[in-house]
Design a protein around this motif. Structure first.
Motif, mmCIF file in Angstrom:
data_model
loop_
_atom_site.group_PDB
_atom_site.id
_atom_site.type_symbol
_atom_site.label_atom_id
_atom_site.label_comp_id
_atom_site.label_asym_id
_atom_site.label_seq_id
_atom_site.Cartn_x
_atom_site.Cartn_y
_atom_site.Cartn_z
ATOM 1 N N THR A 255 -3.747 -0.369 2.436
ATOM 2 C CA THR A 255 -3.533 -1.244 3.759
ATOM 3 C C THR A 255 -2.117 -1.802 3.518
ATOM 4 O O THR A 255 -1.785 -2.147 2.554
ATOM 5 C CB THR A 255 -4.705 -2.017 3.846
ATOM 6 O OG1 THR A 255 -4.687 -2.878 2.765
ATOM 7 C CG2 THR A 255 -6.130 -1.398 4.122
ATOM 8 N N GLY B 215 0.664 -1.232 -0.011
ATOM 9 C CA GLY B 215 0.009 -0.208 -0.075
ATOM 10 C C GLY B 215 0.952 1.282 0.114
ATOM 11 O O GLY B 215 2.046 1.164 0.583
ATOM 12 N N VAL C 296 -3.534 2.171 6.264
ATOM 13 C CA VAL C 296 -3.790 1.910 7.812
ATOM 14 C C VAL C 296 -3.044 0.568 7.880
ATOM 15 O O VAL C 296 -3.256 -0.348 6.866
ATOM 16 C CB VAL C 296 -5.231 1.552 7.697
ATOM 17 C CG1 VAL C 296 -5.748 1.007 9.169
ATOM 18 C CG2 VAL C 296 -6.036 2.815 7.541
ATOM 19 N N VAL C 297 -2.240 0.531 8.921
ATOM 20 C CA VAL C 297 -1.576 -0.732 9.325
ATOM 21 C C VAL C 297 -1.834 -1.266 10.660
ATOM 22 O O VAL C 297 -1.901 -0.420 11.440
ATOM 23 C CB VAL C 297 -0.052 -0.615 9.247
ATOM 24 C CG1 VAL C 297 0.881 -2.186 9.450
ATOM 25 C CG2 VAL C 297 0.567 -0.032 7.846
ATOM 26 N N SER C 298 -1.931 -2.669 11.007
ATOM 27 C CA SER C 298 -2.489 -3.101 12.142
ATOM 28 C C SER C 298 -1.086 -3.695 12.809
ATOM 29 O O SER C 298 -1.196 -5.178 12.959
ATOM 30 C CB SER C 298 -3.576 -3.982 11.985
ATOM 31 O OG SER C 298 -4.144 -4.308 13.152
ATOM 32 N N TYR D 203 -10.328 -4.433 12.134
ATOM 33 C CA TYR D 203 -9.512 -3.807 11.318
ATOM 34 C C TYR D 203 -10.135 -3.537 9.800
ATOM 35 O O TYR D 203 -10.172 -2.121 9.385
ATOM 36 C CB TYR D 203 -8.328 -4.434 11.004
ATOM 37 C CG TYR D 203 -7.224 -3.985 9.902
ATOM 38 C CD1 TYR D 203 -6.291 -3.078 10.394
ATOM 39 C CD2 TYR D 203 -7.208 -4.837 8.736
ATOM 40 C CE1 TYR D 203 -5.409 -2.449 8.977
ATOM 41 C CE2 TYR D 203 -6.325 -4.228 7.741
ATOM 42 C CZ TYR D 203 -5.624 -3.196 8.033
ATOM 43 O OH TYR D 203 -4.584 -2.860 6.903
ATOM 44 N N GLU D 204 -10.784 -4.319 9.363
ATOM 45 C CA GLU D 204 -11.465 -4.452 7.898
ATOM 46 C C GLU D 204 -12.684 -3.134 8.277
ATOM 47 O O GLU D 204 -12.846 -2.419 7.443
ATOM 48 C CB GLU D 204 -12.036 -5.422 7.570
ATOM 49 C CG GLU D 204 -11.009 -6.210 6.835
ATOM 50 C CD GLU D 204 -9.900 -5.753 5.797
ATOM 51 O OE1 GLU D 204 -10.595 -4.749 5.186
ATOM 52 O OE2 GLU D 204 -8.844 -6.110 5.699
ATOM 53 N N PHE E 122 -2.818 -7.970 6.495
ATOM 54 C CA PHE E 122 -2.906 -8.354 7.929
ATOM 55 C C PHE E 122 -2.164 -9.504 8.277
ATOM 56 O O PHE E 122 -2.050 -10.504 7.727
ATOM 57 C CB PHE E 122 -4.453 -8.486 8.233
ATOM 58 C CG PHE E 122 -4.848 -8.561 9.535
ATOM 59 C CD1 PHE E 122 -5.002 -7.593 10.308
ATOM 60 C CD2 PHE E 122 -4.711 -9.640 10.110
ATOM 61 C CE1 PHE E 122 -5.286 -7.532 11.681
ATOM 62 C CE2 PHE E 122 -4.952 -9.912 11.596
ATOM 63 C CZ PHE E 122 -5.414 -8.799 12.343
ATOM 64 N N VAL F 122 -8.337 4.581 0.896
ATOM 65 C CA VAL F 122 -7.603 3.780 2.068
ATOM 66 C C VAL F 122 -6.813 2.743 1.212
ATOM 67 O O VAL F 122 -7.080 2.147 0.566
ATOM 68 C CB VAL F 122 -8.481 3.241 2.935
ATOM 69 C CG1 VAL F 122 -7.756 2.231 3.832
ATOM 70 C CG2 VAL F 122 -9.644 4.234 3.538
ATOM 71 N N CYS G 91 -11.428 0.361 8.369
ATOM 72 C CA CYS G 91 -10.848 0.564 6.897
ATOM 73 C C CYS G 91 -12.239 1.132 6.030
ATOM 74 O O CYS G 91 -12.077 2.024 5.301
ATOM 75 C CB CYS G 91 -10.155 -0.478 6.123
ATOM 76 S SG CYS G 91 -8.415 -0.588 6.795
#
Length: 143
Positions: A122, A21, A75-77, A106-107, A125, A120, A110
């Protein structure tokens, strides 16, 4: 749920040699999901992040949001955001949600941003990732 929000001029996340991403100006969001979190919290946090006024107006004051600027979100988790370091020097991750519980939240986060018309990008995950960013300001907010 915990988020570290960084205003960036650019950011990207890679898995191995592949870019997963990439964004231009906007926010890089590290999102940690705890065991007690639910979909309502993910939606509320997405709305808060999208409306967080940390972009400068013409006078140089924080008065504009991601929605106002048309910025993007990466967005990173990392589950490590939920670390407990109260005892000793080794972090405990027992409060972090299990992957099968965390990934849908997480989804949901987003998708909450996407529902507000935020572009967005990503990471992947659960993968080991490299995050590169240019923090603009620097501006970093913990929610």
């Amino acid at each position: 749920m915990k988020a570290v929000v960084q205003r960036v001029s650019s950011a990207r996340v890679s898995v191995g040699e592949q870019t997963a991403g990439e964004i231009g100006a906007g926010l890089c969001i590290l999102l940690g999901v705890a065991r007690e979190d639910g979909p309502e919290g993910a939606q509320r946090l997405a709305e808060k992040v999208a409306r967080l006024r940390i972009f400068e107006n013409d006078e140089g004051r924080f008065d504009r949001s991601l929605l106002d600027t048309g910025g993007e979100a990466l967005v990173v988790s990392p589950f490590t955001l939920i670390a407990d370091t109260a005892k000793g020097n080794r972090p405990s991750f027992t409060d972090a949600a299990a992957p099968e519980e965390a990934e849908p939240l997480y989804e949901a986060f987003c998708n909450g941003l996407r529902a507000l018309d935020v572009r967005v990008a990503t990471g992947v995950f659960g993968a080991r990732m490299a995050v590169e960013l240019v923090n603009d300001g620097p501006v970093t907010i913990v929610l």
